[in-house]
Scaffold this active site. Structure first.
Site, PDB file in Angstrom:
ATOM      1  CG  ASP A   1      29.027  42.793  24.746  1.00 33.12           C
ATOM      2  OD1 ASP A   1      29.574  41.936  25.485  1.00 33.12           O
ATOM      3  OD2 ASP A   1      29.636  43.769  24.275  1.00 33.12           O
TER       4      ASP A   1
ATOM      5  N   GLY B   1      35.974  52.274  20.170  1.00 33.31           N
ATOM      6  CA  GLY B   1      35.781  53.712  20.271  1.00 33.31           C
ATOM      7  C   GLY B   1      35.976  54.225  21.682  1.00 33.31           C
ATOM      8  CD  GLU B   2      38.764  58.201  22.089  1.00 30.37           C
ATOM      9  OE1 GLU B   2      39.996  58.065  21.984  1.00 30.37           O
ATOM     10  OE2 GLU B   2      38.172  59.284  21.878  1.00 30.37           O
TER      11      GLU B   2
ATOM     12  CE  LYS C   1      28.846  53.007  23.534  1.00 28.17           C
ATOM     13  NZ  LYS C   1      29.781  52.626  24.624  1.00 28.17           N
TER      14      LYS C   1
ATOM     15  CD  GLN D   1      41.254  54.643  23.755  1.00 32.58           C
ATOM     16  OE1 GLN D   1      41.641  55.581  24.447  1.00 32.58           O
ATOM     17  NE2 GLN D   1      41.914  54.221  22.690  1.00 32.58           N
ATOM     18  N   GLY D   2      37.473  51.778  24.543  1.00 36.89           N
ATOM     19  CA  GLY D   2      37.372  50.355  24.280  1.00 36.89           C
ATOM     20  C   GLY D   2      37.930  50.009  22.918  1.00 36.89           C
ATOM     21  CB  CYS D   3      37.897  46.823  21.047  1.00 30.15           C
ATOM     22  SG  CYS D   3      38.671  45.754  22.278  1.00 30.15           S
TER      23      CYS D   3
ATOM     24  CG  LEU E   1      33.116  59.959  30.701  1.00 29.31           C
ATOM     25  CD1 LEU E   1      31.614  59.730  30.670  1.00 29.31           C
ATOM     26  CD2 LEU E   1      33.528  60.609  32.008  1.00 29.31           C
TER      27      LEU E   1
END
Length: 526
Positions: free
Chosen positions: A386, A279-280, A295, A275-277, A273
């Protein structure tokens, strides 16, 4: 990954048409009797703690008071007055060998309800015994067992449900009144050429003798009798009652009894779905039966021990506007299993095809939902750290829920913990948090103001044209983003209140939630 055992379950809707009644009107309301349309702020329904009582050093998702948690919808009743026979409100298919499958309407004998959210029950239909989700049942012959009774939902939530375009005129629900203790409210979908689709709210008053009425000349011995009567006769209502308002099955509280630290093999990753810094995010299934979001964190992102300790607390935070944490795989790579939200992140939703069709009333409603979730965080004396559109998830009917609460504190990446590194969300972070590491609920309020700009600009990056260092310098010199195009000044004023330099002068989330009523924000725009 484990193999799939059966087709994943998707939340199903329940809809019931009432018998086609005689629509003859039998008089109207007396001159003094009008629909109960007093605007009520979409305040959270549990007692709130004033800001002045918050501890000076709030702990991040720690030391919670479980009496201030919320489950939704609020239908299941406690075993009070010796009541042990309950009725199933929804179908439930067992997910583990210890669960008990049942069908809607089935009667269940509760054997043990002292073990939290999963009760040991015996089916009076099948004769089988097993654990059931407590929010799927209600005491037999009680008001909670009625399909049209929605309990403690807010006026705004009732309107969101009733204004679904698929609902015909006369779709209805009964809920507890927000303004009159012990009273109920009948909410009915309507349509007229001037207003278009709208919802009328009628106060249901209670007699000292135990009866109920909307207008005193027509009284009933029970709410069931009242609903049956107005299903056949409008008798002063905007329309006779036609269909019970449909609603999806609620999320169970956890995947199953004692399913918390789960084996990696019980999860199947099916579709990526995002992807970030760090993980996925994947759509997947647990135990071959249950649709979840997963996650996956890159090894080294955070200490498994610290994460597990924090997660033990986070799983007990329950509010209808917070994404539920279901389970974890605590060995690296860490997996976090959460409820699946079909529309993905709010940021992607705003920038995608659906974002083109969102209008200001819908955007304001989404903001109010986020404020509702954060007002709960505020009451519980916690900090998100955040808050931004990328960390809000969207489900069906534009339902928004706050995700990733508490995880930012645990990240061990130097590019993040340096607070001015490439991965740190400077543009969303209050100056006292970015410069000095002072994260509080008031720094979350600042971030919420930035999130409001993301909503009104359909996902535009804040401070366009500025790099992170420039943003910090400009904000310290009192620069604040101007009013976005097509954004009412009243909403921009709310943003500016969130961006006050002194954290103590910023509003509470409880205040923000109350201010984000469409009438409050839209009167200037219209």
């Amino acid at each position: 990954m484990g193999s799939s055992k059966s087709k994943p379950k998707d939340p199903s809707q329940r809809r019931r048409s009432l018998e086609p009644p005689d629509s003859t009107h039998h008089g109207g309301f007396p001159a003094s009797q009008t629909p109960d349309e007093t605007a009520a702020p979409d305040a959270h329904r549990n007692p709130s703690r004033s800001f002045g009582t918050v501890a000076t050093e709030p702990k991040l998702f720690w030391g919670f008071n479980t009496s201030d948690t919320v489950t939704s919808p609020q239908r299941a009743g406690a075993l009070a007055g010796g009541v042990t026979t309950f009725v199933a409100l929804y179908d439930y298919e067992s997910w583990t060998e210890t669960d008990l499958s049942f069908k809607k309407g089935e009667r269940l004998q509760i054997v043990n309800n002292t073990e939290g959210d999963w009760w040991l029950a015996h089916s009076l239909t099948t004769g089988q015994t097993g654990y059931i989700p407590s929010n799927y049942v209600a005491p037999s012959d009680s008001i909670q067992a009625e399909e049209w009774y929605f309990g403690k939902i807010t006026r705004r939530e009732s309107e969101r449900l009733l204004l679904n375009p698929e609902n015909p005129r006369g779709t209805f629900l009964v809920r507890k009144s927000e303004t009159a203790k012990g009273a109920y409210c009948l909410s009915v979908s309507d349509f007229d050429n001037a207003k278009g689709p709208n919802v009328k709210h009628y106060k249901i008053c209670k007699l000292y003798s135990g009866g109920f009425y909307i207008t005193s000349r027509t009284q009933f011995g029970s709410l069931q009798q009242l609903v049956a009567y107005y299903s056949k006769h409008a008798d002063g209502l905007c329309h006779r009652l036609t269909n019970v308002c449909p609603t999806s099955k609620p999320q169970t509280q956890g995947l199953a009894k004692d399913a918390w630290e789960i084996p990696r093999e019980s999860l199947r990753l099916e579709a990526k779905l995002g992807q970030g810094c760090f993980g996925e995010v994947w759509m997947g299934t647990w135990n071959g039966t249950t649709r979840v979001a997963i996650k996956t964190l890159k090894p080294g992102t955070m200490s498994p021990e610290a994460f597990l300790q924090e997660a033990q607390v986070m799983k007990k935070l329950r509010h209808e506007k917070l994404v539920q944490l279901y389970a974890v795989v605590s060995e690296e790579p860490i997996y976090i299993v959460i409820e699946y939200m079909s529309k993905g992140s709010l940021l992607d939703f705003l920038k995608g095809e659906m974002g083109k069709y969102l209008r200001l009333p819908q955007l304001v409603d989404m903001a109010a939902q986020i404020a509702s979730g954060m007002a709960y965080v505020e009451r519980m004396n916690y900090v998100h750290r955040d808050l931004r559109a990328a960390n809000i998830l969207v489900g069906e009917n534009l339902v928004c829920k706050v995700a990733d609460f508490g995880l930012a504190r645990l990240i061990e990446d130097n590019e993040y913990t340096a607070r001015q590194g490439a991965k740190f969300p400077i543009k969303w972070t209050a100056p006292e948090a970015a410069l000095y590491g002072r994260f509080t609920i008031k720094s979350d309020v600042w971030s919420f103001g930035i999130l409001l700009t993301e909503l009104t600009t359909k996902g535009r990056v804040p401070y366009p044209g500025m790099v992170n260092r420039e943003v910090l310098d400009q904000v310290e010199r009192a620069y604040r983003m101007p009013c976005p195009p097509e954004c009412p000044e009243s909403l921009h004023d709310l943003m500016c209140q969130c961006w006050r330099k002194d954290p103590e002068e910023r509003p509470t989330f409880k205040y923000l939630q109350a201010q984000l009523l469409p009438a409050c924000v839209l009167e200037v725009a219209e």
